[in-house]
Design a protein around this motif. Structure first.
Motif, PDB file in Angstrom:
ATOM      1  N   PRO A  35       0.826  -1.203   0.000  1.00  0.00           N
ATOM      2  CA  PRO A  35       0.000   0.000   0.000  1.00  0.00           C
ATOM      3  C   PRO A  35       0.862   1.255   0.000  1.00  0.00           C
ATOM      4  O   PRO A  35       1.859   1.332   0.706  1.00  0.00           O
ATOM      5  CB  PRO A  35      -0.795  -0.126   1.303  1.00  0.00           C
ATOM      6  CG  PRO A  35       0.001  -1.047   2.157  1.00  0.00           C
ATOM      7  CD  PRO A  35       0.734  -1.960   1.230  1.00  0.00           C
ATOM      8  N   GLU A  42      -6.034   0.268  -0.134  1.00  0.00           N
ATOM      9  CA  GLU A  42      -4.829  -0.114  -0.865  1.00  0.00           C
ATOM     10  C   GLU A  42      -4.100  -1.274  -0.209  1.00  0.00           C
ATOM     11  O   GLU A  42      -3.069  -1.705  -0.701  1.00  0.00           O
ATOM     12  CB  GLU A  42      -3.886   1.088  -0.950  1.00  0.00           C
ATOM     13  CG  GLU A  42      -4.496   2.250  -1.680  1.00  0.00           C
ATOM     14  CD  GLU A  42      -3.456   3.127  -2.333  1.00  0.00           C
ATOM     15  OE1 GLU A  42      -2.296   2.720  -2.415  1.00  0.00           O
ATOM     16  OE2 GLU A  42      -3.838   4.210  -2.766  1.00  0.00           O
ATOM     17  N   CYS A  43      -4.596  -1.770   0.890  1.00  0.00           N
ATOM     18  CA  CYS A  43      -3.903  -2.778   1.693  1.00  0.00           C
ATOM     19  C   CYS A  43      -4.224  -4.190   1.209  1.00  0.00           C
ATOM     20  O   CYS A  43      -5.394  -4.585   1.183  1.00  0.00           O
ATOM     21  CB  CYS A  43      -4.299  -2.619   3.155  1.00  0.00           C
ATOM     22  SG  CYS A  43      -3.574  -3.880   4.220  1.00  0.00           S
ATOM     23  N   ARG A  47      -7.704  -6.593   1.309  1.00  0.00           N
ATOM     24  CA  ARG A  47      -8.304  -7.130   0.082  1.00  0.00           C
ATOM     25  C   ARG A  47      -8.472  -8.645   0.126  1.00  0.00           C
ATOM     26  O   ARG A  47      -9.450  -9.197  -0.377  1.00  0.00           O
ATOM     27  CB  ARG A  47      -7.459  -6.762  -1.135  1.00  0.00           C
ATOM     28  CG  ARG A  47      -7.621  -5.337  -1.605  1.00  0.00           C
ATOM     29  CD  ARG A  47      -7.062  -5.143  -3.019  1.00  0.00           C
ATOM     30  NE  ARG A  47      -5.693  -5.603  -3.162  1.00  0.00           N
ATOM     31  CZ  ARG A  47      -4.614  -4.830  -3.048  1.00  0.00           C
ATOM     32  NH1 ARG A  47      -4.754  -3.551  -2.763  1.00  0.00           N
ATOM     33  NH2 ARG A  47      -3.409  -5.323  -3.217  1.00  0.00           N
TER      34      ARG A  47
END
Length: 179
Positions: A35, A42-43, A47
């Protein structure tokens, strides 16, 4: 300059090590999937739970945490135990998260040992980028299986580094053994 000069400065002198290329580690080294700013969107650890088990390399899912294969393993069966919640620091875990992460770490050791006969483990987490955390924004506990003569002696004595199993096969075996 003749060929003798190459031998004097070490250029062109074989080191007698076998090479088993692991290009999957290059993505990690170059920063792929990390990220940019630590936001949950964004991690990769945020996800992964939204993917199916095979695609996300998920071995087991709990109430507040999950167990996933490391996409860039140090050894076969290298697992990570992660809380679902996007939390960076160990001191920020809730009592429930703390207990489940600890129980899953213990269970991960037993499962990997039963599947692969691991002789020992390195267990730990790097807190913060300065401490070596590749993804510092989302806490994750590493469970790295070890065997006598694996990473320490194979490259030096055996002149070889090995990862003998494909990731999807490793995930399948561990998930099945987890029960």
């Amino acid at each position: 300059m003749g060929s003798d000069s190459h031998h004097q400065d070490g250029v062109g002198v074989p080191d007698e090590l076998d090479r088993l290329w692991t290009p999957h580690r290059m993505a990690y080294i170059s920063g792929a999937n990390k990220p940019a700013d630590g936001t949950p969107g964004e991690c990769p650890f945020c996800r992964v739970p939204g993917l199916d088990d095979e695609e996300g390399l998920v071995v087991h899912r709990g109430e507040v945490s999950f167990v996933v294969l490391n996409l860039y393993p140090y050894s076969p069966g290298h697992l990570m135990v992660c809380p679902y919640r996007h939390v960076a620091d160990y001191t920020e875990l809730t009592e429930e998260e703390l207990l489940e992460v600890a129980r899953f770490t213990q269970r991960a050791m037993a499962v990997v040992r039963s599947v692969s006969g691991a002789h020992g483990f390195n267990i730990g987490m790097n807190q913060g980028a300065i401490a070596g955390a590749g993804i510092a924004a989302h806490l994750h506990q590493h469970v790295v299986p070890r065997w006598a003569g694996d990473q320490n002696f194979m490259p030096i004595i055996g002149r070889t580094k090995t990862l003998p199993q494909l990731m999807d096969e490793t995930r399948r075996l561990l998930a099945k053994a987890w029960g």
